[in-house]
Design a protein around this motif. Sequence first.
Motif, PDB file in Angstrom:
ATOM      1  N   ARG A 145       3.451   5.866  -5.713  1.00 40.48           N
ATOM      2  CA  ARG A 145       3.265   5.954  -7.166  1.00 40.48           C
ATOM      3  C   ARG A 145       2.212   6.990  -7.538  1.00 40.48           C
ATOM      4  N   ARG A 146       1.255   7.219  -6.648  1.00 44.93           N
ATOM      5  CA  ARG A 146       0.220   8.218  -6.929  1.00 44.93           C
ATOM      6  C   ARG A 146       0.714   9.644  -6.697  1.00 44.93           C
ATOM      7  N   ALA A 147       1.897   9.780  -6.097  1.00 44.28           N
ATOM      8  CA  ALA A 147       2.442  11.116  -5.828  1.00 44.28           C
ATOM      9  C   ALA A 147       3.897  11.194  -6.280  1.00 44.28           C
ATOM     10  N   PRO A 148       4.155  10.964  -7.570  1.00 44.07           N
ATOM     11  CA  PRO A 148       5.543  11.005  -8.059  1.00 44.07           C
ATOM     12  C   PRO A 148       6.153  12.394  -7.889  1.00 44.07           C
ATOM     13  N   GLU A 153       0.827  -1.206   0.000  1.00 45.11           N
ATOM     14  CA  GLU A 153       0.000   0.000   0.000  1.00 45.11           C
ATOM     15  C   GLU A 153       0.865   1.261   0.000  1.00 45.11           C
ATOM     16  N   ARG A 184       3.737   1.559  -1.389  1.00 45.13           N
ATOM     17  CA  ARG A 184       4.232   1.722  -2.763  1.00 45.13           C
ATOM     18  C   ARG A 184       3.165   2.353  -3.652  1.00 45.13           C
ATOM     19  N   ARG A 185       1.914   1.932  -3.478  1.00 41.26           N
ATOM     20  CA  ARG A 185       0.826   2.515  -4.274  1.00 41.26           C
ATOM     21  C   ARG A 185       0.663   4.001  -3.966  1.00 41.26           C
ATOM     22  N   ILE A 186       0.772   4.358  -2.696  1.00 37.37           N
ATOM     23  CA  ILE A 186       0.675   5.767  -2.306  1.00 37.37           C
ATOM     24  C   ILE A 186       1.798   6.576  -2.960  1.00 37.37           C
ATOM     25  N   LEU A 191       0.636  11.405   3.818  1.00 38.74           N
ATOM     26  CA  LEU A 191      -0.326  10.844   2.870  1.00 38.74           C
ATOM     27  C   LEU A 191      -0.987   9.582   3.413  1.00 38.74           C
ATOM     28  N   ASP A 228      10.179   6.666  -3.200  1.00 42.91           N
ATOM     29  CA  ASP A 228       9.888   5.237  -3.264  1.00 42.91           C
ATOM     30  C   ASP A 228      10.256   4.602  -1.915  1.00 42.91           C
TER      31      ASP A 228
END
Length: 200
Positions: free
Chosen positions: A89-92, A83, A85-87, A128, A97
């Motif tokens: 990726r949504r905020a590059p 989860e 990692r998903r967070i 986040l 990372d």
Amino acid sequence: MLSLGGTKPNQPPPPIPTAPLPTAGLAGQRVALTPLALVGAEDTLHWDALITDRRNTLDKSDSIISTLLAARAPEVTWVPPAELRRIARRAPGIVTDPDQMGTPFLRGERIVNVPDPLRSQLRTLLGLVGGRYALIPAGLVFRKAPTGASPHPNALAELSVVLFDTRIGREGWRTNARAAGGGGWTAMRRAVKDLTPGLP
């Protein structure tokens, strides 16, 4: 030759027992569980595949830690590595990372204040996530188990764990969970279970 105390002069002190995870203070909170980034094994174990297949080893370790903590400390809302990692990726460009945050640095037992950039990276991530704390597995090391550690053991797992408080920018708790087992993953599961004693 024995000393007056009856122990060998160069004998290392016994390891400090695993400190229980302070789940009472974390109850009802969202706690980020960062991914493990460092794993190693003594040469005497001859576990070359553990190191060469590093990604699979880290993923399996994350799965064991996440699964056991969710089952044994359900009063905490754990936010697992997948989860996080998903967070990220949504905020590059905003969130680092989680696999690249340099958390193995926290293995050092004398570290209390977490320095930048790691401190700011964790604070941004937790902003986040919606929580205050991150539980950080800082490193996993497999060693040859000492004689008599358990029935027929061949491995001792040592897991360094740190609880980071983003509000004050420093660690709030740390321990080294150690356990022996007939194989590496058995030893690791026992070490993680030691974080939440009192359960089978």
